[in-house]
Write a protein that holds these residues in place. Structure first.
Motif, short mmCIF file in Angstrom:
data_model
loop_
_atom_site.label_atom_id
_atom_site.label_comp_id
_atom_site.label_asym_id
_atom_site.label_seq_id
_atom_site.Cartn_x
_atom_site.Cartn_y
_atom_site.Cartn_z
N SER A 110 0.80 -1.38 0.29
CA SER A 110 0.04 -0.03 -0.06
C SER A 110 0.98 1.33 0.01
CB SER A 110 -0.90 0.02 1.15
OG SER A 110 -1.81 -1.05 1.26
N HIS A 111 0.52 2.26 -0.77
CA HIS A 111 1.22 3.50 -0.77
C HIS A 111 -0.06 4.63 -0.72
CE1 HIS A 111 4.72 1.18 -2.56
NE2 HIS A 111 3.88 0.73 -3.19
N PRO A 112 0.64 5.66 -0.37
CA PRO A 112 -0.38 6.83 -0.60
C PRO A 112 -1.17 7.09 -1.87
CG PRO A 112 1.62 7.48 0.61
CD PRO A 112 1.68 6.31 -0.07
N GLY A 113 -2.50 7.00 -2.02
CA GLY A 113 -2.93 7.14 -3.22
C GLY A 113 -3.14 5.97 -4.23
N PHE A 114 -2.32 5.09 -3.86
CA PHE A 114 -2.40 3.87 -4.82
C PHE A 114 -1.69 2.37 -4.43
CE2 PHE A 114 1.71 5.52 -5.39
CZ PHE A 114 2.80 4.46 -5.40
N ARG A 115 -1.93 1.01 -4.99
CA ARG A 115 -1.52 0.12 -4.17
C ARG A 115 -0.76 -0.55 -5.43
NH1 ARG A 115 -6.11 -0.92 -0.86
NH2 ARG A 115 -5.40 -0.68 1.29
N THR A 116 0.31 -1.42 -5.05
CA THR A 116 1.12 -2.29 -5.98
C THR A 116 1.15 -3.87 -5.76
OG1 THR A 116 3.28 -1.71 -5.01
CG2 THR A 116 2.49 -0.35 -7.00
N VAL A 117 1.35 -4.57 -6.62
CA VAL A 117 1.47 -5.88 -6.36
C VAL A 117 2.95 -6.23 -6.79
CG1 VAL A 117 0.60 -7.95 -6.83
CG2 VAL A 117 -1.05 -6.46 -6.66
N HIS A 118 3.59 -6.93 -6.17
CA HIS A 118 4.84 -7.19 -6.49
C HIS A 118 5.16 -9.04 -6.71
CE1 HIS A 118 6.93 -3.33 -6.24
NE2 HIS A 118 6.05 -3.11 -5.55
N VAL A 119 5.77 -9.56 -7.55
CA VAL A 119 6.17 -11.02 -7.53
C VAL A 119 7.64 -11.25 -7.13
CG1 VAL A 119 7.19 -10.91 -9.81
CG2 VAL A 119 5.93 -12.90 -8.94
N ILE A 120 7.80 -12.09 -6.04
CA ILE A 120 8.92 -12.51 -5.41
C ILE A 120 9.24 -13.82 -5.80
CG2 ILE A 120 10.04 -12.55 -3.25
CD1 ILE A 120 8.08 -10.42 -2.09
N ASN A 121 10.36 -13.99 -6.42
CA ASN A 121 11.06 -15.32 -6.75
C ASN A 121 12.47 -15.16 -6.67
OD1 ASN A 121 11.76 -13.83 -9.22
ND2 ASN A 121 9.88 -14.34 -10.15
N SER A 122 13.03 -16.29 -7.24
CA SER A 122 14.65 -16.39 -7.16
C SER A 122 15.10 -15.32 -8.07
CB SER A 122 15.05 -17.70 -7.42
OG SER A 122 14.40 -18.03 -8.79
N PHE A 123 14.74 -14.88 -9.20
CA PHE A 123 15.22 -13.82 -9.69
C PHE A 123 15.07 -12.54 -9.15
CE2 PHE A 123 14.85 -16.34 -14.20
CZ PHE A 123 16.12 -17.06 -13.82
N TYR A 124 13.96 -12.32 -8.62
CA TYR A 124 13.61 -10.97 -8.14
C TYR A 124 13.28 -11.19 -6.63
CZ TYR A 124 13.17 -9.78 -13.00
OH TYR A 124 13.34 -9.58 -14.32
N PRO A 125 14.29 -11.55 -5.71
CA PRO A 125 14.08 -11.62 -4.24
C PRO A 125 13.44 -10.50 -3.67
CG PRO A 125 16.55 -11.77 -4.72
CD PRO A 125 15.70 -11.37 -6.04
N GLN A 126 13.77 -9.11 -4.04
CA GLN A 126 13.46 -7.91 -3.75
C GLN A 126 12.11 -7.54 -4.25
OE1 GLN A 126 15.30 -8.06 -5.93
NE2 GLN A 126 14.84 -6.60 -7.57
N GLY A 127 11.62 -8.39 -5.18
CA GLY A 127 10.10 -7.92 -5.85
C GLY A 127 10.21 -7.28 -7.10
N ARG A 128 9.24 -7.74 -7.85
CA ARG A 128 9.24 -6.91 -9.16
C ARG A 128 7.62 -6.62 -9.43
NH1 ARG A 128 12.23 -5.19 -13.84
NH2 ARG A 128 10.78 -5.60 -15.52
N ARG A 129 7.39 -5.25 -9.54
CA ARG A 129 5.87 -4.78 -9.75
C ARG A 129 5.40 -5.41 -11.02
NH1 ARG A 129 6.46 0.53 -11.35
NH2 ARG A 129 5.96 -0.24 -13.23
N ILE A 130 4.19 -5.90 -10.48
CA ILE A 130 3.49 -6.48 -12.03
C ILE A 130 2.11 -6.07 -12.15
CG2 ILE A 130 5.02 -8.75 -11.91
CD1 ILE A 130 2.47 -9.97 -10.27
#
Length: 192
Positions: A110-130
């Motif tokens: 959650s962010h102020p004014g919008f939300r994001t969904v991130h996928v977390i896997n072995s290539f993107y351990p910090q997460g990648r916005r999808i």
């Protein structure tokens, strides 16, 4: 001399001068941005809506199609249709979706004014916005290359020696016989 006609020239009111000034335009733009931000705060999709729409977008991404999955332009254009349509889950490649659920995890931020969904896997351990949720809609930004569907070796032959000697095949059909190597004797004029 030209005579000045007072009817054609009217002095602007204070409000008209404000709207025509640079400061007035900046204040109006700032006011519109504040109004849009307030509307965005009240229309942010819930976390459940974000997860449902993102899973739907993942189904559409994993569906079998005739285009190349890694093509960046095709993926970007497909994201527009993913945002506006819903997936036919019967057309989803079941093995690919099972692999997605095994190797990937999705989280909502959650962010102020919008939300994001991130996928977390072995290539993107910090997460990648999808996907991004703003103004009541969920906008898909998922690409096929963001998902991990297989954990095979990135490079094969880990035990292979890099400078291994060349091994000749002993049983190969060698065309040719044994070389007759004899010492060379000079038979010319030995005195000169």
């Amino acid at each position: 001399m030209d005579q000045f006609n007072k009817d054609t020239y009217k002095q602007q009111t204070l409000i008209q001068q404000f709207f025509n000034s640079c400061m007035g335009k900046i204040v109006i733009l700032f006011g519109v941005i504040i109004i849009l931000y307030i509307v965005a705060l009240f229309t942010v999709p819930s976390a459940d809506e974000m997860l449902i729409e993102t899973r739907d977008n993942i189904h559409e991404c994993l569906q079998d199609n005739d285009s190349i999955k890694i093509d960046e332009i095709d993926e970007t254009i497909s994201n527009v249709s993913r945002t506006l349509l819903s997936a036919d889950t019967l057309a989803t490649n079941k093995e690919a979706y099972k692999a997605f659920r095994k190797y990937n995890r999705i989280e909502v931020y959650s962010h102020p004014g919008f939300r994001t969904v991130h996928v977390i896997n072995s290539f993107y351990p910090q997460g990648r916005r999808i996907s991004i949720g703003i103004f009541g809609i969920v906008i898909s930004t998922i690409h096929y290359k963001d998902l991990v569907l297989d954990l095979g070796a990135v490079r094969g032959d880990y035990g292979k020696q890099l400078n291994a000697p060349i091994i000749e095949d002993v049983d190969s059909d060698y065309v040719g016989g044994e070389l007759n190597v004899e010492p060379y004797h000079y038979e010319g004029d030995l005195e000169n």
